[in-house]
Structure formats: C-alpha cells, structure tokens
Design an enzyme around this catalytic site. Structure first.
Site, PDB file in Angstrom:
ATOM      1  N   TYR A  33       0.827  -1.202   0.000  1.00 58.28           N
ATOM      2  CA  TYR A  33       0.000   0.000   0.000  1.00 58.28           C
ATOM      3  C   TYR A  33       0.864   1.256   0.000  1.00 58.28           C
ATOM      4  O   TYR A  33       2.079   1.184   0.220  1.00 58.28           O
ATOM      5  CB  TYR A  33      -0.962  -0.001   1.200  1.00 58.28           C
ATOM      6  CG  TYR A  33      -0.340   0.306   2.544  1.00 58.28           C
ATOM      7  CD1 TYR A  33       0.486  -0.606   3.185  1.00 58.28           C
ATOM      8  CD2 TYR A  33      -0.569   1.527   3.176  1.00 58.28           C
ATOM      9  CE1 TYR A  33       1.053  -0.312   4.415  1.00 58.28           C
ATOM     10  CE2 TYR A  33      -0.010   1.831   4.415  1.00 58.28           C
ATOM     11  CZ  TYR A  33       0.802   0.900   5.022  1.00 58.28           C
ATOM     12  OH  TYR A  33       1.373   1.188   6.228  1.00 58.28           O
ATOM     13  N   ARG A  52       8.198   4.036  -4.677  1.00 54.10           N
ATOM     14  CA  ARG A  52       8.275   3.035  -3.598  1.00 54.10           C
ATOM     15  C   ARG A  52       7.287   1.902  -3.861  1.00 54.10           C
ATOM     16  O   ARG A  52       7.591   0.728  -3.592  1.00 54.10           O
ATOM     17  CB  ARG A  52       8.026   3.674  -2.239  1.00 54.10           C
ATOM     18  CG  ARG A  52       8.226   2.694  -1.090  1.00 54.10           C
ATOM     19  CD  ARG A  52       8.176   3.339   0.275  1.00 54.10           C
ATOM     20  NE  ARG A  52       6.897   3.956   0.531  1.00 54.10           N
ATOM     21  CZ  ARG A  52       6.638   4.763   1.555  1.00 54.10           C
ATOM     22  NH1 ARG A  52       7.598   5.043   2.425  1.00 54.10           N
ATOM     23  NH2 ARG A  52       5.451   5.287   1.724  1.00 54.10           N
ATOM     24  N   ARG A 100      -6.980 -20.569  -2.149  1.00 52.92           N
ATOM     25  CA  ARG A 100      -5.975 -20.358  -1.116  1.00 52.92           C
ATOM     26  C   ARG A 100      -4.820 -21.350  -1.257  1.00 52.92           C
ATOM     27  O   ARG A 100      -5.026 -22.565  -1.259  1.00 52.92           O
ATOM     28  CB  ARG A 100      -6.618 -20.470   0.263  1.00 52.92           C
ATOM     29  CG  ARG A 100      -5.685 -20.040   1.385  1.00 52.92           C
ATOM     30  CD  ARG A 100      -6.392 -20.051   2.727  1.00 52.92           C
ATOM     31  NE  ARG A 100      -5.464 -19.676   3.778  1.00 52.92           N
ATOM     32  CZ  ARG A 100      -4.549 -20.507   4.313  1.00 52.92           C
ATOM     33  NH1 ARG A 100      -4.484 -21.764   3.913  1.00 52.92           N
ATOM     34  NH2 ARG A 100      -3.728 -20.083   5.246  1.00 52.92           N
ATOM     35  N   LYS A 147       6.432  -2.159   1.819  1.00 53.51           N
ATOM     36  CA  LYS A 147       5.285  -1.570   2.529  1.00 53.51           C
ATOM     37  C   LYS A 147       4.061  -2.475   2.378  1.00 53.51           C
ATOM     38  O   LYS A 147       3.170  -2.224   1.567  1.00 53.51           O
ATOM     39  CB  LYS A 147       5.014  -0.160   1.990  1.00 53.51           C
ATOM     40  CG  LYS A 147       4.117   0.686   2.882  1.00 53.51           C
ATOM     41  CD  LYS A 147       4.207   2.148   2.495  1.00 53.51           C
ATOM     42  CE  LYS A 147       3.145   3.006   3.138  1.00 53.51           C
ATOM     43  NZ  LYS A 147       3.236   3.114   4.594  1.00 53.51           N
ATOM     44  N   GLU A 179      12.222   2.341  14.202  1.00 55.84           N
ATOM     45  CA  GLU A 179      11.366   3.448  13.752  1.00 55.84           C
ATOM     46  C   GLU A 179      10.142   3.493  14.652  1.00 55.84           C
ATOM     47  O   GLU A 179      10.030   2.734  15.608  1.00 55.84           O
ATOM     48  CB  GLU A 179      10.991   3.262  12.281  1.00 55.84           C
ATOM     49  CG  GLU A 179      10.342   1.923  11.979  1.00 55.84           C
ATOM     50  CD  GLU A 179      10.151   1.648  10.492  1.00 55.84           C
ATOM     51  OE1 GLU A 179      10.036   2.596   9.699  1.00 55.84           O
ATOM     52  OE2 GLU A 179      10.091   0.456  10.135  1.00 55.84           O
ATOM     53  N   LEU A 204      11.100   1.031   7.116  1.00 55.59           N
ATOM     54  CA  LEU A 204      10.490   1.500   5.876  1.00 55.59           C
ATOM     55  C   LEU A 204      11.243   2.754   5.422  1.00 55.59           C
ATOM     56  O   LEU A 204      11.554   3.623   6.244  1.00 55.59           O
ATOM     57  CB  LEU A 204       9.008   1.840   6.093  1.00 55.59           C
ATOM     58  CG  LEU A 204       8.316   2.226   4.789  1.00 55.59           C
ATOM     59  CD1 LEU A 204       8.091   1.000   3.908  1.00 55.59           C
ATOM     60  CD2 LEU A 204       7.007   2.936   5.040  1.00 55.59           C
TER      61      LEU A 204
HETATM   62  N1  PLP Z   1       7.765   3.720   8.902  1.00 57.59           N
HETATM   63  C1  PLP Z   1       6.648   2.995   8.934  1.00 57.59           C
HETATM   64  C2  PLP Z   1       6.658   1.675   9.630  1.00 57.59           C
HETATM   65  C3  PLP Z   1       5.467   3.474   8.334  1.00 57.59           C
HETATM   66  O1  PLP Z   1       4.350   2.734   8.370  1.00 57.59           O
HETATM   67  C4  PLP Z   1       5.490   4.739   7.705  1.00 57.59           C
HETATM   68  C5  PLP Z   1       4.299   5.273   7.060  1.00 57.59           C
HETATM   69  O2  PLP Z   1       3.280   4.642   6.947  1.00 57.59           O
HETATM   70  C6  PLP Z   1       6.688   5.466   7.707  1.00 57.59           C
HETATM   71  C7  PLP Z   1       7.816   4.927   8.317  1.00 57.59           C
HETATM   72  C8  PLP Z   1       6.775   6.827   7.083  1.00 57.59           C
HETATM   73  O3  PLP Z   1       6.777   6.707   5.671  1.00 57.59           O
HETATM   74  P1  PLP Z   1       6.269   7.905   4.759  1.00 57.59           P
HETATM   75  O4  PLP Z   1       7.075   9.099   5.131  1.00 57.59           O
HETATM   76  O5  PLP Z   1       6.555   7.445   3.382  1.00 57.59           O
HETATM   77  O6  PLP Z   1       4.813   8.093   5.061  1.00 57.59           O
END
Ligand code: PLP
Length: 284
Positions: A33, A52, A100, A147, A179, A204
């Site tokens: 997503y 991304r 499945r 993501k 994070e 991420l």
């Molecule tokens: N880290 C994680 C785990 C996230 O879920 C997100 C955003 O959903 C981010 C960092 C920040 O990413 P972005 O700046 O692309 O929204």
C-alpha cells in the site's frame, strides 16, 4: 455523504465497493500500500510514493495494476470526486483473488483499491504540544522495507502506547530504535546533530524521511544516519517523527523522560515549517 472509492477500474459509492473473499490481501496480507497526502487539493510527493510502490511490487514479484501516469490520473480523479482539499489518498494493490495456496498463483490480475480520507493535517494539536512515546520490542518481520498491509504488529504497538497513556510507540530491536509504529524516528543530540536510523530492510524507507533529510542538510543541519538507543534518545535535546500524514511531529517525552523543557524543539518546528512550505510548492 458516501465517498466515491476506486475498485479495479470502477468509481463506486463506498457501500457498493467489493473485493472477493478469496483476495490474497484479505487471506494472506499479500498486498502492498501507499498513503499520499493531499494539501490544497494537490498530491504531495506523488512520484516518491509511486516509485516506492513499484519497488514493493518488484520485491514481491507482484504485477503492477497499471502504469504510473494512470495511477496519478486515478489519484486526481478520486480527490476531485470527493472534493478533498486536505487529507489522504490510500492505495492498496494485492496479488488478486485465487484459491488459497501459499504458492503465488499464476495468471491472476492484481487488485487495485483506492479511497480518500478528508482530514485536517496542518492544524494539529500534537504539532503544538508534542507527542509522548513509549518503547516496545520490534516484533515485525525482517522485510520492513516493503510496505505490506500486514500491520498487526504496529497496531499492537499503538495499543500498548494508548494503554500507557502515550501517543505512539518507538520500536526497539537489538537494543536500538528502528522506527515508530507508522513513522520514522529522529533525535537531535546535544551538539545539534540530527540522527535517524540508516536505510536497510529493518525500516520503511520513508518518503517524508528522504525529503526532510534533504531539507535539513540544505538548512546546514548535520545529519547522521545511524542507529540510536532509547537511552540516547531520552537525553537528546529534541526528538521527532516523520510520515506522509504527520509531516514532522515533535516528540517531547520518551518512556516517561521529558526532553528539554517538554515543549516542541526548534529543529522539529523549523523542519515542519520547511517541509510543509516546500511540499506545497512541489505538489501536483
Ligand atoms: N515507517 C513505517 C513503519 C510506516 O508505516 C510509515 C508510514 O506509513 C513510515 C515509516 C513513514 O513513511 P512515509 O514518510 O513514506 O509516510
């Protein structure tokens, strides 16, 4: 009023939008997503999010539902149909519907679902008062650079934060912060250096992170991309998070330890202003 949502080529009232129970996104979290912010009715950093998404799809050998230009057109159409001036566009691609099986199915068309959320983002209470975070173990899988829609671990972290009377959780692995539950995490050390975790499959690769680090360097702030501990964060001069929907959001308390005077710091405040101003200028 019902929203118009996009499902596999159709713009539908949300009550009529349907996905198969055999969709692998539903059965196996086999989907990725993106969330793109809307300011002044325009998209912030669309190309970053599209790039991304293409990378996430590639890492999972998942077919792209359409090209980037078509994706942009759908984003714009949804924003227009729902008259969103400030808020988000959520996009999800799954591998599609199939019997499945753990093996990826062949010849199945991916599903593409998109919807908008109107939301006040700039005028934020947390931006004025700062957020409180707690630390929790990072129990997620080892490919956080993709993501995917498997978001139960971050949901659990968020619930732990709520239960502790905090706003969010910072995730800790091998003694170091990876994070935030849905954002990237930063500290400003005593000598004014901005520190955030280096890019790898442990975090991420935030689109907001990339922009904010660029703006910070342009503003003459020293940036270090490296791991840091909660102990280092607790005695930092400042802390903040970044994400598409929160921009730059100050953190004023970590595991009960107040940072500085307990108010949002100047670096976070300045970077939030620059980020919003520059993003607005570059919006499409
Ligand atoms: N880290 C994680 C785990 C996230 O879920 C997100 C955003 O959903 C981010 C960092 C920040 O990413 P972005 O700046 O692309 O929204």
């Amino acid at each position: 009023m019902s929203r118009t949502v996009y499902v596999n080529g159709k713009y539908l009232p949300e009550e009529e939008a349907m996905i198969s129970v055999f969709d692998r996104g539903f059965l196996m979290a086999d989907g990725v997503y993106e969330v793109t912010t809307v300011l002044d009715g325009k998209l912030i950093d669309f190309d970053g999010h599209a790039a991304r998404l293409e990378r996430s799809l590639g890492e999972l050998d998942m077919a792209a539902p359409c090209d980037r230009a078509t994706l942009l057109a759908i984003h714009r159409e949804l924003v227009a149909r729902n008259a969103v001036t400030e808020g988000l566009v959520y996009l999800q691609v799954t591998r599609g519907a199939a019997d499945r099986d753990f093996a990826y199915p062949e010849g199945v068309a991916p599903s593409l679902v998109m919807f908008t959320q109107a939301k006040s983002l700039i005028d934020s209470k947390a931006a004025k008062t700062g957020m409180k975070v707690i630390s929790v173990p990072d129990i997620r899988w080892a490919r956080r650079d993709i993501k995917t829609v498997q978001l139960l671990a971050p949901s659990m972290a968020k619930m732990a934060a709520k239960a502790a009377g905090a706003d969010d959780a910072w995730l800790v692995e091998d003694g170091q912060v990876t994070e935030g539950s849905s954002n990237n995490a930063y500290i400003v050390t005593a000598d004014g250096t901005l520190v955030t975790r280096d890019l790898s499959n442990r975090i991420l690769h935030g689109i907001t992170r990339a922009a904010v680090l660029r703006f910070a360097r342009e503003a003459g702030i020293k940036v270090e991309e490296r791991a840091f501990t909660i102990e280092e964060a607790k005695v930092a001069r400042e802390a903040f998070i970044t994400s598409a929907s929160t921009f730059v959001m100050p953190v004023v308390e970590i595991d009960g330890a107040r940072l500085g005077d307990g108010a949002p710091g100047p670096v976070a405040t300045r970077l939030r202003e620059i980020y919003i101003e520059e993003s607005r200028k570059a919006a499409v």
